[in-house]
Every structure is written in structure tokens, then in C-alpha cells.
Design a protein around this motif. Structure first.
Motif, short mmCIF file in Angstrom:
data_model
loop_
_atom_site.label_atom_id
_atom_site.label_comp_id
_atom_site.label_asym_id
_atom_site.label_seq_id
_atom_site.Cartn_x
_atom_site.Cartn_y
_atom_site.Cartn_z
N THR A 196 -9.78 -20.07 -39.22
CA THR A 196 -10.73 -19.55 -40.29
C THR A 196 -10.12 -19.32 -41.50
N LYS A 197 -9.02 -18.35 -41.38
CA LYS A 197 -8.22 -17.89 -42.55
C LYS A 197 -7.37 -18.90 -43.16
N THR A 198 -6.79 -20.05 -42.28
CA THR A 198 -6.46 -21.25 -42.80
C THR A 198 -7.37 -21.93 -43.60
N ASP A 199 -8.27 -22.04 -43.14
CA ASP A 199 -9.75 -22.66 -43.79
C ASP A 199 -9.89 -22.25 -45.32
N ALA A 200 -9.98 -20.87 -45.15
CA ALA A 200 -10.49 -20.23 -46.34
C ALA A 200 -9.27 -20.48 -47.59
N LEU A 201 -8.14 -20.25 -46.91
CA LEU A 201 -6.95 -20.45 -47.94
C LEU A 201 -6.92 -21.73 -48.65
N ARG A 202 -7.25 -22.96 -47.67
CA ARG A 202 -7.12 -24.28 -47.98
C ARG A 202 -8.22 -24.53 -49.23
N GLY A 203 -9.52 -23.62 -48.91
CA GLY A 203 -10.76 -24.05 -49.68
C GLY A 203 -10.43 -23.35 -51.14
N GLU A 204 -9.92 -22.13 -51.05
CA GLU A 204 -9.42 -21.50 -52.39
C GLU A 204 -8.52 -22.29 -53.01
N LEU A 205 -7.65 -22.81 -52.47
CA LEU A 205 -6.41 -23.63 -53.09
C LEU A 205 -7.11 -24.98 -53.83
N LEU A 206 -7.83 -25.44 -52.80
CA LEU A 206 -8.37 -26.73 -53.43
C LEU A 206 -9.48 -26.60 -54.63
N TYR A 207 -10.29 -25.44 -54.45
CA TYR A 207 -11.26 -24.86 -55.34
C TYR A 207 -10.38 -24.51 -56.76
N SER A 208 -9.31 -23.75 -56.83
CA SER A 208 -8.55 -23.30 -58.01
C SER A 208 -7.81 -24.55 -58.39
N THR A 209 -7.71 -25.45 -57.94
CA THR A 209 -6.82 -26.71 -58.14
C THR A 209 -7.62 -27.68 -58.99
N HIS A 210 -9.03 -27.95 -58.34
CA HIS A 210 -9.43 -29.04 -58.80
C HIS A 210 -10.93 -28.70 -59.58
N CYS A 211 -11.68 -27.61 -59.42
CA CYS A 211 -12.78 -27.21 -59.75
C CYS A 211 -12.98 -25.99 -60.79
N ILE A 212 -12.11 -24.99 -60.72
CA ILE A 212 -12.01 -23.90 -61.53
C ILE A 212 -11.90 -24.21 -62.98
N GLY A 213 -11.49 -25.35 -63.42
CA GLY A 213 -11.37 -25.74 -64.85
C GLY A 213 -12.74 -25.99 -65.51
N CYS A 214 -13.78 -26.29 -64.69
CA CYS A 214 -15.21 -26.49 -65.12
C CYS A 214 -16.06 -25.54 -64.65
N HIS A 215 -15.73 -25.00 -63.49
CA HIS A 215 -16.56 -24.04 -62.92
C HIS A 215 -16.01 -22.47 -63.18
N ASN A 216 -16.63 -21.43 -63.33
CA ASN A 216 -16.24 -20.04 -63.34
C ASN A 216 -17.41 -19.33 -62.48
N ALA A 217 -17.32 -18.03 -62.44
CA ALA A 217 -17.95 -17.24 -61.57
C ALA A 217 -19.62 -17.32 -62.16
N GLN A 218 -19.83 -17.44 -63.19
CA GLN A 218 -21.07 -17.61 -63.67
C GLN A 218 -21.89 -18.65 -63.23
N LEU A 219 -21.18 -19.61 -63.03
CA LEU A 219 -21.93 -20.95 -62.33
C LEU A 219 -22.58 -20.42 -61.10
N HIS A 220 -21.92 -19.55 -60.11
CA HIS A 220 -22.21 -19.35 -58.85
C HIS A 220 -23.49 -18.32 -58.74
N TRP A 221 -23.46 -17.36 -59.84
CA TRP A 221 -24.29 -16.41 -59.93
C TRP A 221 -25.51 -16.53 -60.71
N ARG A 222 -25.46 -17.63 -61.37
CA ARG A 222 -26.82 -18.14 -62.38
C ARG A 222 -28.06 -18.14 -61.36
N ASP A 223 -29.17 -17.73 -62.09
CA ASP A 223 -30.58 -18.05 -61.53
C ASP A 223 -30.99 -19.28 -61.06
N ARG A 224 -30.50 -20.28 -61.60
CA ARG A 224 -30.71 -21.83 -61.39
C ARG A 224 -29.89 -22.42 -60.67
#
Length: 115
Positions: free
Chosen positions: A24-52
Motif C-alpha cells: 500500500t505504501k509503495t502504491d501510494a508513492l508510485r501514484g504520487e510519482l506518476l501524478y507529479s511527473t505526468h499530471c501536475i503540469g495541468c492539474h493543481n489542488a483546485q481541480l480536485h476541490w472544485r464544486d463541479r
């Protein structure tokens, strides 16, 4: 005699829990690494907290990760999608996840309901 069996059972279950926690810890670290490498450029925390937000449950969160990785041409495996979804779920969403054996297929088939 029963005390020895109880101790033996505790040791066995404790030994079995270690790999699950480590995975579980390894999965979370891999997920964070993949997200920060490939997704964070377009997505930020506001995307996940928005109403829609598009993710309304575990299945829809995973479907969104799958959709966007395909749109981006990343070619992720199912394991990669699950790891990123678990990371996002732990950090932002907190949806109940299905059992690891995939027993909860009804949720995966159900569409996300608007809040």
C-alpha cells in the motif's frame, strides 16, 4: 496448548499484514510519482476541490485517471491507473475503495451521481 496456538496465529497474521502494508505504501508513492511527473503540469489542488469535479466515487475517480492518461497518450497499465487513483483518493477525495479482490464490481458499473 491453546495459548501456543493463539501466539502462533498472531505471528502468522502479523507476518501476512507486513507485505500488504508495504504494498500500500509503495502504491501510494508510485501514484504520487506518476501524478507529479505526468499530471501536475495541468492539474493543481483546485481541480480536485472544485464544486463541479467529475469524480464522485471510487469508480469515477479511477475512470477519470484512465481517461486522462489515454488522452495524454501515456500508455499506463491498470496498475499505474490504480496507483494514481489511490494517491488522489488518499490526498483529496477519501472515497471508499472496493475490496482488493475486485469484489465490488457493482460500483464500477454504476455511473457517478451528481451531488
Amino acid at each position: 496448548m491453546s495459548k501456543k496456538w493463539l501466539v502462533a496465529l498472531v505471528i502468522v497474521f502479523w507476518g501476512l499484514a507486513g507485505p500488504v502494508v508495504a504494498r500500500t505504501k509503495t502504491d501510494a508513492l508510485r501514484g504520487e510519482l506518476l501524478y507529479s511527473t505526468h499530471c501536475i503540469g495541468c492539474h493543481n489542488a483546485q481541480l480536485h476541490w472544485r464544486d463541479r469535479k467529475a469524480a464522485r466515487n471510487w469508480a469515477s475517480l479511477k475512470a477519470e485517471v484512465e481517461r486522462w492518461q489515454k488522452t495524454s497518450g501515456l500508455g499506463w497499465r491498470e496498475e499505474d491507473v490504480s496507483d494514481v487513483a489511490r494517491y488522489l483518493n488518499a490526498v483529496y477525495y477519501r472515497f471508499p475503495e472496493p475490496e482488493p479482490d475486485g469484489a465490488s464490481t457493482a460500483e464500477a458499473a454504476a455511473p457517478a451521481l451528481p451531488r
